[in-house]
Motif scaffolding. Structure first.
Motif, PDB file in Angstrom:
ATOM      1  N   ILE A   1      29.348  27.903  65.098  1.00 42.53           N
ATOM      2  CA  ILE A   1      30.574  27.399  65.721  1.00 42.53           C
ATOM      3  C   ILE A   1      31.604  28.519  65.684  1.00 42.53           C
ATOM      4  O   ILE A   1      31.877  29.070  64.618  1.00 42.53           O
ATOM      5  N   PRO A   2      32.151  28.895  66.838  1.00 47.14           N
ATOM      6  CA  PRO A   2      33.127  29.998  66.845  1.00 47.14           C
ATOM      7  C   PRO A   2      34.417  29.588  66.151  1.00 47.14           C
ATOM      8  O   PRO A   2      34.919  28.491  66.354  1.00 47.14           O
ATOM      9  N   ARG A   3      34.927  30.460  65.298  1.00 44.74           N
ATOM     10  CA  ARG A   3      36.173  30.193  64.582  1.00 44.74           C
ATOM     11  C   ARG A   3      37.316  31.014  65.146  1.00 44.74           C
ATOM     12  O   ARG A   3      38.425  30.533  65.255  1.00 44.74           O
ATOM     13  N   TRP A   4      37.077  32.292  65.471  1.00 44.64           N
ATOM     14  CA  TRP A   4      38.096  33.143  66.071  1.00 44.64           C
ATOM     15  C   TRP A   4      37.420  34.314  66.766  1.00 44.64           C
ATOM     16  O   TRP A   4      36.246  34.609  66.544  1.00 44.64           O
ATOM     17  N   VAL A   5      38.195  34.949  67.645  1.00 52.21           N
ATOM     18  CA  VAL A   5      37.725  36.129  68.365  1.00 52.21           C
ATOM     19  C   VAL A   5      38.883  37.110  68.428  1.00 52.21           C
ATOM     20  O   VAL A   5      40.045  36.720  68.537  1.00 52.21           O
ATOM     21  N   ASP A   6      38.566  38.395  68.302  1.00 52.37           N
ATOM     22  CA  ASP A   6      39.569  39.438  68.499  1.00 52.37           C
ATOM     23  C   ASP A   6      38.948  40.517  69.357  1.00 52.37           C
ATOM     24  O   ASP A   6      37.881  40.314  69.943  1.00 52.37           O
ATOM     25  N   SER A   7      39.593  41.661  69.457  1.00 50.55           N
ATOM     26  CA  SER A   7      39.097  42.701  70.353  1.00 50.55           C
ATOM     27  C   SER A   7      37.782  43.318  69.889  1.00 50.55           C
ATOM     28  O   SER A   7      37.099  43.965  70.670  1.00 50.55           O
ATOM     29  N   GLU A   8      37.394  43.103  68.640  1.00 50.00           N
ATOM     30  CA  GLU A   8      36.171  43.717  68.101  1.00 50.00           C
ATOM     31  C   GLU A   8      35.080  42.723  67.725  1.00 50.00           C
ATOM     32  O   GLU A   8      33.897  43.041  67.844  1.00 50.00           O
ATOM     33  N   TYR A   9      35.455  41.547  67.231  1.00 50.99           N
ATOM     34  CA  TYR A   9      34.473  40.633  66.648  1.00 50.99           C
ATOM     35  C   TYR A   9      34.646  39.199  67.118  1.00 50.99           C
ATOM     36  O   TYR A   9      35.731  38.775  67.489  1.00 50.99           O
ATOM     37  N   LEU A  10      33.534  38.460  67.026  1.00 49.34           N
ATOM     38  CA  LEU A  10      33.515  37.016  67.165  1.00 49.34           C
ATOM     39  C   LEU A  10      33.065  36.482  65.812  1.00 49.34           C
ATOM     40  O   LEU A  10      32.030  36.912  65.285  1.00 49.34           O
ATOM     41  N   ALA A  11      33.846  35.583  65.212  1.00 46.62           N
ATOM     42  CA  ALA A  11      33.490  34.984  63.934  1.00 46.62           C
ATOM     43  C   ALA A  11      32.804  33.649  64.191  1.00 46.62           C
ATOM     44  O   ALA A  11      33.345  32.788  64.881  1.00 46.62           O
ATOM     45  N   LEU A  12      31.598  33.493  63.638  1.00 43.41           N
ATOM     46  CA  LEU A  12      30.835  32.256  63.781  1.00 43.41           C
ATOM     47  C   LEU A  12      30.670  31.601  62.418  1.00 43.41           C
ATOM     48  O   LEU A  12      30.350  32.270  61.440  1.00 43.41           O
TER      49      LEU A  12
END
Length: 80
Positions: free
Chosen positions: A45-56
């Protein structure tokens, strides 16, 4: 010594449709399958995204997985 702007990654453009779709999946807590360029895949489940990473967040819970956006080949929602 350089400025702090030199250490930042590329700008995060929230007007891009792909970023907006990722943000909607984060808000709705949609379970995703992410296929990596090496052929392996991770789900969560995605928690956050930034210019470098997607946190699952793994389906079973536990520590967040950080997936480098440059390593992703395909992202698709999993049907419940």
């Amino acid at each position: 010594m350089g400025s702090s702007m030199e250490n930042r990654g590329s700008l995060f453009d929230t007007s891009q449709p792909g970023i907006r779709l990722l943000q909607s999946w984060i808000r709705s807590r949609t379970n995703l399958a992410v296929q990596l360029l090496d052929g392996s895949s991770v789900n969560g489940i995605p928690r956050w995204v930034d210019s470098e990473y997607l946190a699952l967040e793994p389906e079973a819970g536990g520590e967040l997985l950080l997936v480098a956006r440059q390593a992703m080949a395909l992202i698709r929602p999993l049907l419940s």
